[in-house]
Scaffold this active site. Structure first.
Site, PDB file in Angstrom:
ATOM      1  N   GLU A  55       0.837  -1.199   0.000  1.00  0.00           N
ATOM      2  CA  GLU A  55       0.000   0.000   0.000  1.00  0.00           C
ATOM      3  C   GLU A  55       0.874   1.253   0.000  1.00  0.00           C
ATOM      4  O   GLU A  55       1.850   1.341   0.756  1.00  0.00           O
ATOM      5  CB  GLU A  55      -0.882  -0.010   1.258  1.00  0.00           C
ATOM      6  N   LYS A 103      -9.645   2.071  -2.882  1.00  0.00           N
ATOM      7  CA  LYS A 103     -10.060   1.467  -1.612  1.00  0.00           C
ATOM      8  C   LYS A 103     -11.488   1.860  -1.266  1.00  0.00           C
ATOM      9  O   LYS A 103     -11.848   3.040  -1.308  1.00  0.00           O
ATOM     10  CB  LYS A 103      -9.101   1.904  -0.500  1.00  0.00           C
ATOM     11  N   CYS A 108      -5.075  -2.714   2.937  1.00  0.00           N
ATOM     12  CA  CYS A 108      -4.920  -2.535   4.382  1.00  0.00           C
ATOM     13  C   CYS A 108      -6.111  -3.067   5.174  1.00  0.00           C
ATOM     14  O   CYS A 108      -6.389  -4.256   5.217  1.00  0.00           O
ATOM     15  CB  CYS A 108      -4.650  -1.066   4.690  1.00  0.00           C
TER      16      CYS A 108
END
Length: 532
Positions: free
Chosen positions: A290, A353, A403
């Site tokens: 990430e 995301k 994440c």
């Protein structure tokens, strides 16, 4: 019934629902049991704990509830929850103090505030234990914990961090059930075994003790039996599946230097160097973590061209994280994104995301509480992506989890329904430092592989990077704070699961049954009061 008898009966019913007003009713014995449960729950999870402890952790708390009313039960439950969650989430103080611009006292207060909120669920659980004391508690109590845990993972965007089932991530035979029920099924069985042990320790009837021991043996036999059978089936399927070489690159870039423009070239050099050292065969995949790219990868520039040229020169696919932006009439919107680069050196896809971290990637209620905006310093405000849409790669589909998304079962199952054949979790756990959080984070992603029966490849900036097979086995992993990489063969295993098809039907069933039992228990109590 004479007046004295009525009064006696009424006081008995009332004692089941209320607290004795005498100070001596709340003694150190029950409090010790609550604290002990909190400690045992904490010791059930990594990095300090062992999953076996979870199967007995609730027993002291349940014992401490004997003879207690609702208010005392909630105090004991809150105490147990607070001890547990402080032990699990102490690392939040580290994060918000070091990277969130808060003073240490405010950092501790922020952590305690979250732990207090989470402890309310434990308080509601113990209150429910008292409520169902005379209404099939052996079944009601596991339903109650499972339902509350599921609600916690959903309400206010959800925080399912280290649900009870995740304590078992190392025990492969026991976790295979989650491809049917999701984590909720395993959680239910853990609490059920705790209740059975409670009966073994407290009942005076030898026949009931024997029946409880037999029931425990049956639970473990069925759970392990299903797990061992399923492991065999999945392993046979994996062996027959097509494979693809994958390399995971762990740059170990200091968070304090990561966004310094003077270190951009050094960061890219570090990742390219490790990629060359762990180069997969042509057509393979290299995964960077990430925000591994400390600039806007969408913009043309010398560093972007170097990365694209690397993919083209070595004929490999690359997945890498980068912040992105979109200019809007009302201002610039940022996203936490993952890019897919093809072997021709072109950007072939992008994923934004979806599930953002509250007070990390965006600040809820900023308008009403401006002072908490300080928590977002260093990461800014991001907009969520449009959905869990797989990225196409040479006839295959990849599901990207950035994440925090790795702790949500729905993310993996959404990808599975849309045809993904492999999950890729990219994360930057540098925020957590040398705390328990990187180990806890890894433990939860194991379940995404089992639920969907897909390989999960995890690339983390500072670790822990890992390959996780569809059985949940961590086949390879790195340590934390090491500049390194992992290479392996990932099988593109295609196998539908009940959980990926029907989702959280088990958790919803628990809540529905519990509501039915609540109505029955309430009507029974009302009938008893009416008779008095």
């Amino acid at each position: 019934m004479n007046a004295a008898s009525k009064r006696s009966a009424f006081e008995k019913v009332k004692a089941d629902n209320t607290v004795s007003g005498t100070p001596s009713a709340f003694n150190p014995g029950p409090l010790f049991g609550a604290v002990l449960t909190g400690v045992l729950l904490f010791l059930s999870f990594p990095k300090f704990g062992c999953g076996v402890i979870a199967w007995v952790a609730l027993v002291p708390l349940i014992i401490s509830l004997r003879g207690k009313g609702t208010r005392e039960a909630m105090i004991l439950g809150f105490t147990a929850g607070l001890v547990f969650h402080v032990g699990i989430l102490y690392w939040i103080t580290y994060v918000v103090v070091k990277y969130g611009s808060l003073s240490p006292p405010l950092g501790v207060a922020a952590m305690l505030l979250l732990c207090a909120y989470l402890s309310l669920y434990t308080a509601f659980f113990t209150a429910g234990c008292v409520f169902f004391r005379h209404c099939a508690p052996l079944i009601a109590v596991p339903l109650l914990w499972t339902g509350l845990e599921f609600i916690r993972g959903w309400i206010f965007t959800g925080f399912p961090w280290e649900a009870l089932a995740y304590s078992q991530y190392r025990c492969l035979p026991l976790i295979q059930i989650v491809d049917v029920t999701g984590p909720a099924g395993l959680t239910f069985l853990i609490v059920l075994v705790n209740m059975l042990l409670f009966q073994v320790l407290t009942t005076k009837l030898a026949s009931m003790r024997f029946a409880s021991i037999v029931a425990i043996a049956v639970v473990f036999s069925l759970l392990a039996g299903y797990g061992l059978w399923r492991l065999g089936v999945v392993r046979n399927g994996i062996a027959k599946s097509a494979s693809i070489p994958v390399s995971l690159i762990q740059g170990n870039i200091d968070q304090n230097l990561k966004w310094n423009p003077r270190y951009q070239r050094n960061t890219v050099d570090a990742y390219l160097s490790q990629s060359a050292r762990h180069l997969p065969a042509a057509g393979g995949v290299i995964v960077w973590p990430e925000t591994a790219v400390p600039f806007y990868f969408q913009d043309d520039g010398p560093l972007q061209r170097r990365i694209l040229a690397f993919a083209r020169d070595h004929r490999v696919w690359m997945i890498l994280g980068s912040p992105t932006y979109a200019d809007r009439a009302l201002g610039t919107n940022f996203a936490n994104s993952a890019f897919l680069v093809d072997p021709a050196g072109r950007i072939a896809g992008r994923y934004d995301k979806v599930h953002l971290v509250p007070y990390g990637e965006y600040v809820p209620l900023r308008r009403y509480f401006p002072f908490i905006s300080k928590l977002a310093v260093g990461v800014g405000d991001f907009r969520p992506g449009r959905g869990y849409v797989p990225l196409p790669m040479n006839g295959h589909r990849l599901g990207i989890l950035i994440c925090y998304e790795g702790i949500f079962p729905a993310a993996g199952t959404d990808y599975k329904r849309r045809g993904a054949e492999m999950l890729v979790n990219i994360t930057n756990d540098a925020w957590f430092g040398p705390t328990s959080a990187p180990y806890q984070h890894l433990s939860m992603t194991v379940f995404r592989a089992v639920e969907t029966r897909m390989y999960l490849c995890r690339a983390a900036n500072t670790g822990i990077s890992a390959f996780i097979s569809p059985t949940g086995k961590i086949t390879k992993k790195t340590g934390i704070f090491q500049r390194s990489g992992l290479s392996g063969e990932v099988r593109l295993f295609q196998k539908k699961t009940i959980y990926s098809t029907y989702g959280d039907f088990f958790a919803y069933s628990c809540i529905i049954v519990l509501l039915g039992m609540t109505i029955v228990a309430w009507m029974r109590r009302k009938h008893e009061r009416d008779r008095i």
